[in-house]
Design an enzyme around this catalytic site. Sequence first.
Site, PDB file in Angstrom:
ATOM      1  N   ASP A 286      -0.652  -4.935 -36.972  1.00 28.97           N
ATOM      2  CA  ASP A 286      -1.093  -4.941 -35.575  1.00 28.97           C
ATOM      3  C   ASP A 286      -1.570  -6.341 -35.189  1.00 28.97           C
ATOM      4  OD1 ASP A 286      -3.778  -3.306 -33.716  1.00 28.97           O
ATOM      5  OD2 ASP A 286      -1.759  -3.884 -33.084  1.00 28.97           O
TER       6      ASP A 286
ATOM      7  N   HIS B 272      -8.465  -3.559 -24.714  1.00 25.07           N
ATOM      8  CA  HIS B 272      -9.068  -3.097 -25.975  1.00 25.07           C
ATOM      9  C   HIS B 272     -10.540  -2.744 -25.788  1.00 25.07           C
ATOM     10  CE1 HIS B 272      -5.873  -5.656 -28.232  1.00 25.07           C
ATOM     11  NE2 HIS B 272      -5.485  -4.403 -28.199  1.00 25.07           N
TER      12      HIS B 272
ATOM     13  N   ASP C 190       2.183 -11.282 -31.898  1.00 24.56           N
ATOM     14  CA  ASP C 190       1.552 -11.312 -30.579  1.00 24.56           C
ATOM     15  C   ASP C 190       1.361 -12.749 -30.112  1.00 24.56           C
ATOM     16  OD1 ASP C 190      -1.592 -10.069 -29.093  1.00 24.56           O
ATOM     17  OD2 ASP C 190       0.149 -11.157 -28.272  1.00 24.56           O
TER      18      ASP C 190
ATOM     19  N   THR D 247     -10.497   2.473 -31.107  1.00 29.08           N
ATOM     20  CA  THR D 247     -11.886   2.675 -30.670  1.00 29.08           C
ATOM     21  C   THR D 247     -12.347   4.123 -30.838  1.00 29.08           C
ATOM     22  OG1 THR D 247     -11.828   0.815 -29.138  1.00 29.08           O
ATOM     23  CG2 THR D 247     -13.427   2.547 -28.662  1.00 29.08           C
TER      24      THR D 247
ATOM     25  N   ALA E 225      -5.394   1.990 -25.611  1.00 28.33           N
ATOM     26  CA  ALA E 225      -5.141   3.318 -25.015  1.00 28.33           C
ATOM     27  C   ALA E 225      -6.180   4.369 -25.370  1.00 28.33           C
ATOM     28  CB  ALA E 225      -3.762   3.822 -25.437  1.00 28.33           C
TER      29      ALA E 225
HETATM   30  O1  LIG Z   1      -4.713  -1.456 -29.017  1.00 23.48           O
HETATM   31  C1  LIG Z   1      -5.537  -1.449 -29.916  1.00 23.48           C
HETATM   32  C2  LIG Z   1      -6.746  -0.536 -29.858  1.00 23.48           C
HETATM   33  O2  LIG Z   1      -6.994  -0.075 -28.566  1.00 23.48           O
HETATM   34  P1  LIG Z   1      -8.345   0.765 -28.308  1.00 23.48           P
HETATM   35  O3  LIG Z   1      -9.488  -0.205 -28.402  1.00 23.48           O
HETATM   36  O4  LIG Z   1      -8.195   1.321 -26.920  1.00 23.48           O
HETATM   37  O5  LIG Z   1      -8.442   1.835 -29.340  1.00 23.48           O
HETATM   38  N1  LIG Z   1      -5.397  -2.237 -31.016  1.00 23.48           N
HETATM   39  O6  LIG Z   1      -4.295  -2.999 -31.128  1.00 23.48           O
HETATM   40  C3  LIG Z   1      -6.420  -2.315 -32.069  1.00 23.48           C
HETATM   41  C4  LIG Z   1      -6.848  -3.738 -32.307  1.00 23.48           C
HETATM   42  C5  LIG Z   1      -7.881  -3.795 -33.423  1.00 23.48           C
HETATM   43  O7  LIG Z   1      -8.080  -5.158 -33.797  1.00 23.48           O
HETATM   44  P2  LIG Z   1      -9.304  -5.534 -34.780  1.00 23.48           P
HETATM   45  O8  LIG Z   1      -9.108  -4.782 -36.051  1.00 23.48           O
HETATM   46  O9  LIG Z   1      -9.142  -7.020 -34.949  1.00 23.48           O
HETATM   47  O10 LIG Z   1     -10.571  -5.134 -34.083  1.00 23.48           O
HETATM   48 ZN   LIG Z   2      -3.914  -4.013 -29.386  1.00 21.80          ZN
END
Ligand SMILES: O=C(COP(=O)(O)O)N(O)CCCOP(=O)(O)O
Ligand SMILES: [Zn+2]
Length: 305
Positions: free
Chosen positions: A80, A178, A102, A254, A210
């Site tokens: 990701d 995010h 990205d 999240t 999302a």
């Molecule tokens: O799209 C999302 C998550 O979306 P959300 O916050 O709505 O769940 N992501 O790509 C998650 C990104 C997480 O990165 P990190 O581990 O560096 O904190």
């Molecule tokens: Zn993301």
Amino acid sequence: MLVTGLEILKKARAEGYGVGAFNVNNMEFLQAVLEAAEEARSPVMVALSEGAMKYGGRALTLLAVELAKEARVPVAVHLDHGSSYESVLKALRAGFTSVMIDKSHEDFATNVRETRRVVEAAHAVGVTVEAELGRLAGIEEHVAVDEKDALLTNPEEAKRFMEETGADYLAVAIGTSHGAYKGKGRPFIDHPRLERIAALVPAPLVLHGASAVPPELVERFRAAGGEIGEATGIHPEDIKKAIALGIAKINTDTDLRLAFTALIRETLNKAPKEFDPRKYLGPAREAVKEVVKSRMELFGSVGKA
Ligand SMILES: O=C(COP(=O)(O)O)N(O)CCCOP(=O)(O)O
Ligand SMILES: [Zn+2]
């Protein structure tokens, strides 16, 4: 079974359902996601960000790839938000079957060049690629058109971008962002824009940012002692509408974090003498699994394995 991201997402877009890409940072999240997928008979993408790869290292990447191979449903292991060619190579070396590069913060030409380079390397070893065009940002509905165009994905540019890069699926910016705060009230999602993108881009489309950030989960987190400011997520109806318009991969991180943390706080509050990690990580794992299952229901991927 371990499959590429495109194998999962091409079918999803063709049949009009969404597949969850769930971020994992430890063993418990990984177990929760895979158990939920098997119980729901749902394909799934296990997503590791660069932060997750750094935090979990080989203990996490090896586990993710090996458990995906043994899974009784199709599983892609996905990088990701890969930020560089080198980062993508690390994921390829670890056996990932889907990688995101990205470069959406770069100008169009740089994004095309860098994405194309990753596509060549990943395709050479049978791995499929997610790219991103447009900036993730919560957008108030009344924002001027030119300001939206500067941030959100431009449909005609998206067509050209996919043709010039050869990427397999595209992360689009249509108003999500995010984290736990995605905009006032019910965040604005530019469905008409998504419809125009989908008409020009036949490839599976991806929605980042999302998470639903459900009020009941936020309240549970606060009641257990968690502190969080104004929290709003993407309305389930807006997710379903986006899937009907061509979104095939939906990122959720999240919601999983909130559930896991709320349960740990709750368990420790109830049992201040407890110091067996299994007693508080176990219930937290179950909470993540329930969130994953509810997201699969919403996306329509239950029974699609
Ligand atoms: O799209 C999302 C998550 O979306 P959300 O916050 O709505 O769940 N992501 O790509 C998650 C990104 C997480 O990165 P990190 O581990 O560096 O904190
Ligand atoms: Zn993301």
